[in-house]
Design a protein around this motif. Structure first.
Motif, PDB file in Angstrom:
ATOM      1  N   VAL A 589     -79.250  17.133  10.494  1.00 55.79           N
ATOM      2  CA  VAL A 589     -78.207  17.576   9.206  1.00 55.79           C
ATOM      3  C   VAL A 589     -78.775  16.612   8.199  1.00 55.79           C
ATOM      4  O   VAL A 589     -78.640  15.477   8.436  1.00 55.79           O
ATOM      5  CB  VAL A 589     -76.718  17.658   9.459  1.00 55.79           C
ATOM      6  CG1 VAL A 589     -76.033  18.114   8.368  1.00 55.79           C
ATOM      7  CG2 VAL A 589     -76.477  18.387  10.676  1.00 55.79           C
ATOM      8  N   SER A 590     -79.203  17.013   6.857  1.00 52.55           N
ATOM      9  CA  SER A 590     -79.293  16.333   5.870  1.00 52.55           C
ATOM     10  C   SER A 590     -78.677  16.763   4.647  1.00 52.55           C
ATOM     11  O   SER A 590     -78.478  18.012   4.381  1.00 52.55           O
ATOM     12  CB  SER A 590     -80.913  16.493   5.595  1.00 52.55           C
ATOM     13  OG  SER A 590     -81.070  17.668   5.417  1.00 52.55           O
ATOM     14  N   ASP A 594     -79.514  17.149  -4.466  1.00 55.12           N
ATOM     15  CA  ASP A 594     -79.586  18.452  -5.202  1.00 55.12           C
ATOM     16  C   ASP A 594     -78.290  19.496  -4.627  1.00 55.12           C
ATOM     17  O   ASP A 594     -78.042  20.647  -5.001  1.00 55.12           O
ATOM     18  CB  ASP A 594     -80.816  19.270  -4.798  1.00 55.12           C
ATOM     19  CG  ASP A 594     -80.724  19.429  -3.128  1.00 55.12           C
ATOM     20  OD1 ASP A 594     -79.708  19.319  -2.431  1.00 55.12           O
ATOM     21  OD2 ASP A 594     -81.897  20.091  -2.675  1.00 55.12           O
ATOM     22  N   SER A 595     -77.106  18.971  -4.039  1.00 55.79           N
ATOM     23  CA  SER A 595     -75.804  19.126  -3.810  1.00 55.79           C
ATOM     24  C   SER A 595     -76.031  20.141  -2.723  1.00 55.79           C
ATOM     25  O   SER A 595     -75.011  20.915  -2.357  1.00 55.79           O
ATOM     26  CB  SER A 595     -75.480  20.068  -4.866  1.00 55.79           C
ATOM     27  OG  SER A 595     -75.734  21.159  -5.230  1.00 55.79           O
ATOM     28  N   THR A 596     -76.853  20.120  -1.723  1.00 58.32           N
ATOM     29  CA  THR A 596     -77.066  21.008  -0.650  1.00 58.32           C
ATOM     30  C   THR A 596     -77.130  20.277   0.726  1.00 58.32           C
ATOM     31  O   THR A 596     -77.398  19.032   0.590  1.00 58.32           O
ATOM     32  CB  THR A 596     -78.193  22.010  -0.668  1.00 58.32           C
ATOM     33  OG1 THR A 596     -79.579  21.509  -0.534  1.00 58.32           O
ATOM     34  CG2 THR A 596     -78.370  23.020  -1.842  1.00 58.32           C
ATOM     35  N   VAL A 597     -76.684  20.918   1.827  1.00 59.33           N
ATOM     36  CA  VAL A 597     -76.874  20.306   3.073  1.00 59.33           C
ATOM     37  C   VAL A 597     -77.525  21.338   3.805  1.00 59.33           C
ATOM     38  O   VAL A 597     -77.453  22.473   3.646  1.00 59.33           O
ATOM     39  CB  VAL A 597     -75.463  20.238   3.565  1.00 59.33           C
ATOM     40  CG1 VAL A 597     -75.570  19.604   5.109  1.00 59.33           C
ATOM     41  CG2 VAL A 597     -74.641  19.270   2.825  1.00 59.33           C
ATOM     42  N   ARG A 598     -78.710  20.813   4.669  1.00 54.96           N
ATOM     43  CA  ARG A 598     -79.517  21.545   5.483  1.00 54.96           C
ATOM     44  C   ARG A 598     -79.395  21.358   6.859  1.00 54.96           C
ATOM     45  O   ARG A 598     -79.273  20.010   7.249  1.00 54.96           O
ATOM     46  CB  ARG A 598     -80.919  21.546   4.821  1.00 54.96           C
ATOM     47  CG  ARG A 598     -81.099  22.296   3.627  1.00 54.96           C
ATOM     48  CD  ARG A 598     -82.586  22.410   3.097  1.00 54.96           C
ATOM     49  NE  ARG A 598     -82.597  22.951   1.761  1.00 54.96           N
ATOM     50  CZ  ARG A 598     -83.258  24.098   1.629  1.00 54.96           C
ATOM     51  NH1 ARG A 598     -83.748  24.904   2.745  1.00 54.96           N
ATOM     52  NH2 ARG A 598     -83.178  24.774   0.487  1.00 54.96           N
ATOM     53  N   LEU A 608     -82.374  25.853   9.916  1.00 53.56           N
ATOM     54  CA  LEU A 608     -81.683  26.793  10.613  1.00 53.56           C
ATOM     55  C   LEU A 608     -80.676  27.407   9.319  1.00 53.56           C
ATOM     56  O   LEU A 608     -80.229  28.679   9.304  1.00 53.56           O
ATOM     57  CB  LEU A 608     -80.836  26.115  11.609  1.00 53.56           C
ATOM     58  CG  LEU A 608     -81.571  25.641  12.771  1.00 53.56           C
ATOM     59  CD1 LEU A 608     -80.928  24.839  13.883  1.00 53.56           C
ATOM     60  CD2 LEU A 608     -82.572  26.646  13.347  1.00 53.56           C
ATOM     61  N   HIS A 609     -80.043  26.428   8.712  1.00 53.57           N
ATOM     62  CA  HIS A 609     -79.087  26.857   7.653  1.00 53.57           C
ATOM     63  C   HIS A 609     -79.281  26.113   6.596  1.00 53.57           C
ATOM     64  O   HIS A 609     -79.537  24.858   6.590  1.00 53.57           O
ATOM     65  CB  HIS A 609     -77.576  26.604   8.208  1.00 53.57           C
ATOM     66  CG  HIS A 609     -77.320  27.616   9.513  1.00 53.57           C
ATOM     67  ND1 HIS A 609     -77.406  28.963   9.649  1.00 53.57           N
ATOM     68  CD2 HIS A 609     -77.214  26.920  10.766  1.00 53.57           C
ATOM     69  CE1 HIS A 609     -77.199  29.344  10.928  1.00 53.57           C
ATOM     70  NE2 HIS A 609     -76.985  28.066  11.478  1.00 53.57           N
ATOM     71  N   THR A 610     -78.847  26.673   5.456  1.00 57.30           N
ATOM     72  CA  THR A 610     -78.731  25.918   4.014  1.00 57.30           C
ATOM     73  C   THR A 610     -77.325  25.991   3.824  1.00 57.30           C
ATOM     74  O   THR A 610     -76.877  27.079   3.557  1.00 57.30           O
ATOM     75  CB  THR A 610     -79.520  26.459   3.040  1.00 57.30           C
ATOM     76  OG1 THR A 610     -81.044  26.251   3.325  1.00 57.30           O
ATOM     77  CG2 THR A 610     -79.171  25.618   1.833  1.00 57.30           C
ATOM     78  N   ALA A 620     -74.066  15.662  -6.168  1.00 52.43           N
ATOM     79  CA  ALA A 620     -74.982  15.197  -5.208  1.00 52.43           C
ATOM     80  C   ALA A 620     -73.970  14.945  -3.873  1.00 52.43           C
ATOM     81  O   ALA A 620     -72.967  14.465  -3.944  1.00 52.43           O
ATOM     82  CB  ALA A 620     -75.488  13.936  -5.666  1.00 52.43           C
ATOM     83  N   VAL A 621     -74.654  15.124  -2.698  1.00 53.54           N
ATOM     84  CA  VAL A 621     -74.080  14.857  -1.470  1.00 53.54           C
ATOM     85  C   VAL A 621     -74.222  13.330  -1.235  1.00 53.54           C
ATOM     86  O   VAL A 621     -75.399  12.611  -1.306  1.00 53.54           O
ATOM     87  CB  VAL A 621     -74.666  15.557  -0.260  1.00 53.54           C
ATOM     88  CG1 VAL A 621     -74.204  15.231   1.025  1.00 53.54           C
ATOM     89  CG2 VAL A 621     -74.477  17.222  -0.501  1.00 53.54           C
TER      90      VAL A 621
END
Length: 706
Positions: A589-590, A594-598, A608-610, A620-621
């Motif tokens: 999990v990253s 860019d405000s997203t988690v993947r 697998l998921h964004t 920002a995360v």
């Protein structure tokens, strides 16, 4: 007068001769020995009795007198003994149609209610009835022989064929189970079957046998239809196979609600508690196939089921299947039922299930607020047991109680801001801009060791067992013994600041501002691999002993083989700096600026998921963690969001600061199975610096009582 008496004697002799022939045929059908088992005392049936109302009856004719026949002047007494055949004698093959009709037609009428009359005293109309019945019986025998030797062509023979099919296949039209014991022949009766049976013969008898009231609740939709009693008498006059055919036709004409009513009346009479009938070991084996939620429901069935459903070994297996490893002590409830021992493993499962629901549904109440560090930034956060340790750029660390929320002590001694920390039980190691590391006893609030050696800010560290590896802006890494405070090894090779480090007890992996990732053997101080490929600074690392995962400002994430040093995958999709990562069981999990988690599979390199969409972060995360199949992410937008790891779906906002979107920030988060700790504040004074503690292990008042 003499002529008339002679004529009566001749007719009587003829009748008795015919009866003897019938008796011989019946004896052959019943097989040798059946007649000997029939004892006296049976009540003869009268002429008006209907044999067709007893579909599973056999008859045996017992002679009285000397058996000399009409010539000797001695008249024979004819009795018909009615014997009920138990179901167990022939469960798979009831009487065939032929034998049933044969026995029905061969039973000759006798005198009613046990009265015995002399043949010479019978009236002429009785003789006429006997002749007609004998003639009818002979006619039926001829029809049966024709049926056996020819195809069914007439409607009457077709009816007989259907009746036979009903008897051979059972009332539901399905063949009887092949595993049951079959009869030895048509109409065969075993000696044991000729004893008096107590098996219920009607559904009403079955209700009484099961302990139900004879007067069940009736449908009260109105007065009964006219002719109902006549219809019922007609139904009772039919034979068993005929009734089956009528019931088939009747069911076909019923509406759904009427069939449902029949099921509600009939079905309970054939339900059996098979669990209680099994040995306890087999019953427990059956229950192992139930899911834990179903076991909890089964425990509400009855007392014996509850005793089985409380079996500790059964629940240990269920906990193993669900991944529950904590052995919770059995906490007695206020409403504990006497005589039922609660399973500790069941208590552990229920507790874990409650915690899971609290995480997902938010049944935690208001978070506990811990205020400290004034308006400074909380730079690092550690959480172990009931202790929380926060480090700040105010040069101090604070130790908090996760239970009471009180600040237990403040750790002072650093002369610069604290930028990294590690914790094991009550031992805390901190790194500072003052170029030192300090080892603290959090319970006593004492500094145990001060570790000197680095020549610049200590920016990162990795702890395993009794060793800690520190990375500094001086480009080196140092391996320290925590118990003695001695520097054991110095790892040199980076040409810029070391920004992140991982240590598993065997290998050290470091990433720096020189775009490099290095794998070290700390015992020999040798650099085993230099992993080249990133085109900008490396800010984050994960290492599980097999794969090295590095995140860089170049927006890419690279997966490396720790043994060979080769690049296995380059994970692309993020648009900015990867600020934090978590790797468990090949799932990465990253979190990114860019405000997203993947969510990634490091074995295949597949995303697998964004974790985005309408409820995604707006900035920002800053930090992330995942546990219990959940992903937690914090952001500069002042929220902590909860996601489902398997589906990637947003579940809820666990924390939402009042100043979110206007300066409020969640800098760090740390989570255990039961608690979440968040370090929050702001850069413009819109939010106080504080810690928020959420406890998900809350007692549920509605939880199942033991």
């Amino acid at each position: 007068m003499e002529r008339q008496e002679r004529r009566e004697e001749e007719e009587t002799g003829s009748t008795l001769s015919t009866r003897r022939e019938e008796e011989e045929e019946e004896t052959e059908v019943m097989k040798a020995g059946a007649k000997d088992k029939v004892t006296g005392g049976h009540t003869p049936i009268s002429v008006s009795s209907s044999i067709t109302s007893f579909p599973f009856l056999s008859s045996s004719l017992c002679r009285g007198g000397g058996g000399g026949g009409g010539e000797d002047g001695e008249e024979d007494e004819v009795r018909v003994a009615i014997v009920t055949i138990e179901d167990e004698s022939c469960p798979s093959e009831p009487f065939s149609t032929d034998s049933h009709l044969e026995m029905t037609n061969q039973i000759t009428p006798t005198y009613g209610e046990g009265d015995e009359k002399e043949e010479g005293e019978r009236e002429g109309d009785e003789e006429k009835e006997d002749d007609e019945e004998e003639e009818e019986a002979n006619s039926d025998e001829r029809e049966e022989e024709e049926e056996d030797n020819a195809e069914v062509t007439s409607p009457s023979l077709h009816l007989l064929s259907q009746m036979k099919r009903k008897l051979d296949h059972g009332p539901d039209g399905r063949p009887f189970p092949s595993g049951k014991k079959h009869c030895k022949g048509k109409g065969y009766l075993s000696p044991a079957s000729l004893v008096q049976s107590t098996t219920p013969t009607t559904f009403g008898d079955l209700r009484l046998a099961n302990g139900h009231s004879a007067q069940r609740r009736r449908v009260t939709s109105g007065p009964p239809p006219s002719g109902l009693q006549d219809w019922l008498h007609t139904f009772q006059a039919w034979s068993g196979p005929e009734r089956l055919l009528v019931l088939d036709e009747l069911i076909d004409r019923c509406e759904t609600s009427q069939v449902k009513h029949m099921m509600q009346v009939i079905e309970p009479q054939f339900q059996r508690d098979f669990i209680s009938l099994l040995p306890k070991e087999l019953a427990l084996y059956v229950l192992t196939f139930l899911a834990p939620r179903d076991l909890l429901q089964a425990a509400q069935t009855c007392r014996y089921w509850r005793i089985l459903a409380e079996d500790n070994l059964l629940w240990r297996e269920k906990c193993r299947e669900e991944g529950v490893s904590e052995y919770a002590s059995c906490r007695r409830r206020k409403c504990a039922r006497p005589g039922v021992a609660a399973s500790p493993w069941k208590s552990a499962y229920i507790r874990q299930h409650r915690i899971e629901n609290n995480w997902r549904k938010g049944d935690t109440g208001e978070p506990m607020v811990l205020k400290g560090h004034d308006d400074h930034v909380i730079t690092c956060l550690q959480f172990s047991g009931d202790l929380i340790v926060s480090g700040s750029d105010d040069n101090t660390l604070k130790v908090w109680s996760a239970v009471t929320g009180k600040c237990l002590r403040t750790l002072t001694g650093h002369t610069g801001g604290v930028w990294c920390s590690q914790m094991s039980d009550a031992t805390v190691i901190s790194g500072s801009t003052d170029r030192t590391l300090r080892v603290w006893d959090a319970e006593r609030g004492e500094c145990v060791h001060t570790l000197y050696g680095h020549t610049s800010t200590v920016r990162c560290m990795g702890l395993h067992g009794n060793r800690v590896v520190s990375g500094s802006r001086d480009t080196t890494l140092r391996v320290w013994d925590v118990s003695t405070g001695r520097c054991e090894h110095v790892l040199t090779g980076h040409v810029a600041a070391v920004r992140c480090v991982q240590y598993d007890g065997r290998r050290v992996v470091s990433g720096g501002y020189d775009y490099m990732v290095k794998v070290w053997d700390p015992e020999t101080e040798a650099c085993l691999h230099t992993l080249q490929g990133h085109t900008n600074r490396v800010y984050s690392l994960q290492f599980d002993g097999v794969f090295v995962v590095s995140g860089s400002l170049d927006t890419s994430i690279r997966v490396w083989d720790a043994e060979t040093g080769g690049c296995v995958h380059t994970l692309t999709g993020h648009q900015s700096l990867t600020s934090g990562m978590e790797l468990r069981d090949n799932i990465l999990v990253s979190g990114n600026a860019d405000s997203t988690v993947r969510v990634w599979d490091v074995r295949t390199g597949q995303c697998l998921h964004t974790l985005q969409g309408p409820n995604k972060h707006q900035s920002a995360v800053t930090c992330l963690q995942f546990c219990r199949g959940l992903v937690l992410s914090s952001s500069d937008d002042g929220t902590v969001k909860l996601w489902d790891l398997k589906t990637g779906a947003w579940l809820r906002d666990v924390v939402a600061l009042q100043s979110r979107g206007s300066g409020g920030v969640v800098w760090r988060i740390r989570a255990s199975d039961t608690r979440l700790v968040c370090a929050a504040g702001s850069r413009n004074g819109t939010e106080e610096t504080k810690l928020l503690v959420l406890d998900f292990d809350l007692e549920d008042e509605n939880e199942e009582t033991e």
